[in-house]
Design a protein around this motif. Structure first.
Motif, PDB file in Angstrom:
ATOM      1  N   TYR A  37      44.107  48.982  45.518  1.00 21.99           N
ATOM      2  CA  TYR A  37      43.101  48.291  46.325  1.00 21.99           C
ATOM      3  C   TYR A  37      43.602  48.164  47.763  1.00 21.99           C
ATOM      4  N   GLY A  38      42.691  48.231  48.686  1.00 22.30           N
ATOM      5  CA  GLY A  38      43.102  47.998  50.062  1.00 22.30           C
ATOM      6  C   GLY A  38      42.786  49.147  50.996  1.00 22.30           C
ATOM      7  N   PRO A  39      43.712  49.429  51.921  1.00 21.26           N
ATOM      8  CA  PRO A  39      45.067  48.870  52.030  1.00 21.26           C
ATOM      9  C   PRO A  39      45.070  47.405  52.456  1.00 21.26           C
ATOM     10  N   GLY A  40      46.127  46.723  52.082  1.00 25.69           N
ATOM     11  CA  GLY A  40      46.233  45.303  52.404  1.00 25.69           C
ATOM     12  C   GLY A  40      45.108  44.508  51.803  1.00 25.69           C
ATOM     13  N   ASN A  41      44.472  43.694  52.637  1.00 24.16           N
ATOM     14  CA  ASN A  41      43.387  42.825  52.181  1.00 24.16           C
ATOM     15  C   ASN A  41      42.005  43.407  52.462  1.00 24.16           C
ATOM     16  N   ASP A  42      41.956  44.700  52.704  1.00 22.91           N
ATOM     17  CA  ASP A  42      40.682  45.335  53.039  1.00 22.91           C
ATOM     18  C   ASP A  42      39.960  45.783  51.772  1.00 22.91           C
ATOM     19  N   PHE A  43      39.465  44.822  50.994  1.00 25.94           N
ATOM     20  CA  PHE A  43      38.739  45.100  49.756  1.00 25.94           C
ATOM     21  C   PHE A  43      37.988  43.845  49.335  1.00 25.94           C
ATOM     22  N   VAL A  44      37.044  44.012  48.410  1.00 29.51           N
ATOM     23  CA  VAL A  44      36.366  42.891  47.759  1.00 29.51           C
ATOM     24  C   VAL A  44      36.320  43.185  46.269  1.00 29.51           C
ATOM     25  N   PHE A  45      36.777  42.234  45.461  1.00 29.59           N
ATOM     26  CA  PHE A  45      36.809  42.365  44.005  1.00 29.59           C
ATOM     27  C   PHE A  45      35.941  41.266  43.398  1.00 29.59           C
ATOM     28  N   GLU A  46      35.192  41.624  42.319  1.00 33.60           N
ATOM     29  CA  GLU A  46      34.483  40.595  41.568  1.00 33.60           C
ATOM     30  C   GLU A  46      34.415  40.975  40.100  1.00 33.60           C
ATOM     31  N   ASP A  47      34.683  39.997  39.265  1.00 34.29           N
ATOM     32  CA  ASP A  47      34.370  40.064  37.835  1.00 34.29           C
ATOM     33  C   ASP A  47      33.590  38.796  37.555  1.00 34.29           C
TER      34      ASP A  47
END
Length: 322
Positions: A24-34
């Motif tokens: 995921y990313g790189p770094g904090n460049d993502f959005v995750f949801e469950d």
């Protein structure tokens, strides 16, 4: 991406938080949801590391469980796609706040990924929570939201005017939502001659996989016919293109006496869901997989569902096995 990436992704689950978070990313460049676990808009590596920690557990005696996943298919390309998968925990003590010790259980779900430069930029995961309750109790929700297969009677409760929007757009998604809620004949017109729908965990294709008009009316006609409440769907987002994509939607259920066979006690119910659709060259739906976020409904109906926020820094991991 492709099927191979899905295998790599699930292998990383079992290896370590560090291994899976590198995807995921790189770094904090993502959005995750469950959303089934009340995990919304996770967007930093620290929370993501804590979130994935239970899946890498290798101690069969601590109650966290061994979490086995298997990919069923990948539909998409290098930019985005849907992974369909199965989940079979073993040796867990508690799941969703329920006592599952010594009780075999499992579920199926789907995950939509958007990729950039070989990394996951957005993830939306959904799975069948009702299947868990059917296996471990304390109740046994039906697979069909209205509670029963529609054998007779009208599968229409109102007029539906389609916008004529092309498949792979939010407007088409809303057309689908409107037809789903009001007229199964209009809904059927959105599908190709040969199509497949999955609306629950597939235990038996004969009963659980919708492949013709009669089955569609049997499974979904109760919604459109208003036999057990009025369902109003609103498409909130479409992720994808004219070939395939994920519809995110809200639903309000009014006047239903039961939901998945469970008494509603007169409550108006609200929840969210997701539907992945694949289209042919004429813009007709050829494949569909749908998941309701049932857990918030089950909580509203008084079931002892607990979804601990174990990705937070102040959470006690030991409580997962309590």
């Amino acid at each position: 991406m492709h099927y191979n990436f899905g295998i790599k992704w699930l292998k990383a689950f079992r290896e370590s938080s560090e291994a899976v978070c590198k995807l995921y990313g790189p770094g904090n460049d993502f959005v995750f949801e469950d959303v089934m676990l009340d995990q919304h808009n996770i967007d930093n590596q620290d929370d993501l590391h804590r979130l994935f920690a239970p899946y890498a557990n290798k101690d069969r005696s601590n109650g966290v469980g061994i979490h086995n996943f298997r990919i069923r298919s990948y539909i998409g390309d290098r930019n985005f796609g849907l992974l369909r998968w199965e989940w079979q925990p073993e040796d867990a003590g508690v799941f969703l706040g329920l006592d599952v010790a010594g009780k075999p259980f499992g579920t199926q779900g789907h995950t939509f990924h958007i990729y950039r430069d070989g990394m996951i930029k957005r993830e939306s995961s959904w799975w069948d929570a009702a299947a868990i309750l059917r296996a471990v109790g304390p109740v046994s929700p039906t697979k069909i939201p209205t509670g029963a297969y529609q054998l007779t009677g009208s599968t229409r409760s109102g007029d539906v005017k389609l916008s004529g929007a092309r498949a792979g757009t939010l407007a088409f998604a809303q057309d689908w939502c409107n037809a789903l809620a009001r007229d199964t004949d209009v809904l059927r017109g959105l599908y190709a001659e040969y199509f497949t729908q999955e609306w629950a965990m597939v235990d038996d294709h004969e009963k659980d996989t919708i492949t013709d008009t009669q089955m569609m009316k049997g499974w979904l006609g109760g919604i459109a016919g208003g036999k057990n409440g009025t369902y109003t769907f609103k498409a909130t987002e479409y992720l994808g293109d004219e070939r395939c994509g994920l519809i995110l939607w809200d639903v309000t259920i009014e006047g239903a006496s039961t939901y998945r066979g469970l008494p509603t006690k007169g409550k108006t119910l609200q929840t969210i869901g997701s539907t992945f659709q694949q289209y042919d060259s004429d813009g007709k739906i050829v494949l569909e997989t749908t998941r309701f976020e049932d857990n918030r409904v089950f909580v509203a109906l008084g079931l002892p569902i607990v979804r601990p926020h174990y990705w937070r820094a102040d959470f006690d991991p030991a409580s997962l096995a309590a």
